[in-house]
Design an enzyme around this catalytic site. Structure first.
Site, short mmCIF file in Angstrom:
data_model
loop_
_atom_site.label_atom_id
_atom_site.label_comp_id
_atom_site.label_asym_id
_atom_site.label_seq_id
_atom_site.Cartn_x
_atom_site.Cartn_y
_atom_site.Cartn_z
N GLY A 15 47.31 45.22 38.62
CA GLY A 15 47.77 44.26 37.60
C GLY A 15 47.54 44.81 36.20
O GLY A 15 46.51 45.42 35.94
N ARG A 76 52.11 48.35 42.66
CA ARG A 76 51.26 48.41 43.85
C ARG A 76 52.04 49.23 44.87
O ARG A 76 53.22 48.97 45.10
CB ARG A 76 50.93 47.01 44.36
CG ARG A 76 50.10 46.25 43.33
CD ARG A 76 49.54 44.96 43.86
NE ARG A 76 48.54 44.43 42.95
CZ ARG A 76 48.74 43.45 42.08
NH1 ARG A 76 49.90 42.84 42.03
NH2 ARG A 76 47.78 43.04 41.28
N ASP A 107 39.31 47.83 41.31
CA ASP A 107 38.65 48.41 42.48
C ASP A 107 39.62 49.11 43.44
O ASP A 107 39.33 50.20 43.93
CB ASP A 107 37.93 47.30 43.26
CG ASP A 107 36.53 47.07 42.73
OD1 ASP A 107 36.08 47.89 41.90
OD2 ASP A 107 35.90 46.08 43.14
N THR A 129 41.12 45.31 34.03
CA THR A 129 41.55 44.09 34.72
C THR A 129 41.05 42.89 33.92
O THR A 129 39.93 42.93 33.39
CB THR A 129 41.02 44.00 36.16
OG1 THR A 129 41.24 42.66 36.65
CG2 THR A 129 39.53 44.30 36.28
N ASP A 131 40.12 40.24 35.18
CA ASP A 131 39.25 39.43 36.04
C ASP A 131 37.75 39.65 35.84
O ASP A 131 36.95 38.84 36.29
CB ASP A 131 39.57 39.67 37.52
CG ASP A 131 41.00 39.33 37.88
OD1 ASP A 131 41.61 38.51 37.16
OD2 ASP A 131 41.53 39.89 38.86
N ASP A 133 35.89 41.55 37.39
CA ASP A 133 35.27 41.48 38.72
C ASP A 133 34.89 42.85 39.29
O ASP A 133 34.76 43.00 40.50
CB ASP A 133 36.21 40.74 39.69
CG ASP A 133 37.54 41.47 39.85
OD1 ASP A 133 37.84 42.38 39.05
OD2 ASP A 133 38.29 41.13 40.79
#
Ligand code: F6P
Length: 324
Positions: A15, A76, A107, A129, A131, A133
């Site tokens: 993303g 992707r 990741d 990202t 996120d 995360d």
């Protein structure tokens, strides 16, 4: 000291995130300042396998520090998932003289980078990202912009929610992580924050909280719901039926992924991009650039992928104290 690599490739994968362009710019200009060549790989690993590779000079990264998205494009790629795909990717890098590669992504992208390193290409990951995360780092490029974008949107929803005396459920991104939701929840002064890490699905408690605050005179009730909890539209219907209070759900969605990066994102992006080039020039490979305790550092990708991180318990405690 002489650089251990001569030509650096750079790609963005997964993303997109605001600030990715600033990382690309930093990689290009840091490498050029060391007398190295730089090649931009378009559309992530998919573009690598299709040999969509172009020379980058200083001018090719002009006017991009302030732009969201990624000028290299991202994708992707199923073919790259297999070992054959990664071997092919490494061969293509060698064919184009790329002996060092910077992968900007999350990741999943780093797993591919680690395998490319195994097949002989020095690779460095830069966390990009919205996120937040990625466990090995306290910062990922794109997070600050996404939170600010969401926060502004939520402020606007709050205006109309108050005018109409409604309950508003606002869903923010984050995949399985609640960082954006927690930061917005605190920053927007939400009445409730639902996080995938902590939400116990006790909707009855939520309903009682809404009714109690309405009785106490609150004119709106803002619920920040993380994407990892989801179900906002149905939740709104159930809450309206149970409370008798008009309830609306808004999913902010991909608006959070675009837009001009904040100063925080531009700064981290530039520092991390330059750091990645330093690592490659020093002959390092299979490392991910991190920001921890106020400093830039790096970890072995495999070690980084095995790490875990949790939401700050004090932030969670404070977020609850603010919603009473
Ligand atoms: O990882 C960034 C992210 O925006 C997540 O927050 C979200 O779950 C996902 O990507 C959405 O992916 P896509 O753009 O493929 O719909």
């Amino acid at each position: 000291m002489e650089s251990k690599v001569q030509t650096i490739g750079v790609l963005t994968s997964g993303g997109d995130a605001p600030g990715m362009n600033a990382v690309i710019r930093a990689v290009v200009r840091s490498a050029l300042s060391k007398g190295l060549k730089v090649k931009g790989i378009e559309r992530g690993y998919a573009g690598l396998l299709d040999e969509e590779i172009k020379d980058m000079d200083s001018k090719s990264v002009s006017e991009i520090i302030q732009r969201g998205g990624t000028i290299l494009g991202t994708a992707r790629c199923m073919e790259f998932m297999s070992d054959e795909g990664k071997m092919k990717g490494a061969e293509i890098c060698k064919k184009h003289g790329i002996d060092g590669l910077v992968v900007i992504g999350g990741d999943g992208s780093f797993k591919g980078a680690a395998r490319l390193a195994y097949f002989g290409i020095n690779t460095i990951g830069v966390p990009g990202t919205i996120d937040l995360d990625i466990p090995c780092t306290e910062y990922t490029v794109g997070f600050d912009t996404a939170v600010n974008t969401a926060m502004e949107a939520i402020d606007r929803i709050r205006d109309t929610s108050t005018s109409h005396e409604r309950c508003s459920i606002i869903e923010v991104m984050g995949r399985h992580a609640g960082y954006i939701a927690l930061w917005c929840g605190i920053g927007n002064g939400a009445e409730d924050i639902l996080l995938p890490e902590t939400y116990d699905n006790n909707e009855q408690a939520l309903i009682e909280h809404i009714i109690a605050l309405r009785k106490a005179g609150k004119k709106h009730h803002i619920i920040i719901n993380a994407e990892g909890v989801g179900d906002s539209m149905n939740m709104a219907k159930r809450i309206e039926a149970a409370t008798g209070i008009e309830t609306r759900a808004t999913i902010i969605g991909h608006i959070q992924r675009g837009g001009t990066p904040t100063a925080v994102d531009r700064l981290h992006a530039t520092m991390m991009g330059a750091y990645a080039v330093e690592l490659l020039a020093a002959g390092k490979s299979k490392r991910v650039v991190c920001f921890r305790e106020g400093k830039y550092c790096d970890y072995d990708i495999q070690e980084a992928l095995g790490m875990t991180k949790t939401l700050d318990p004090f932030m969670i405690q404070v977020s609850k104290e603010m919603t009473r």
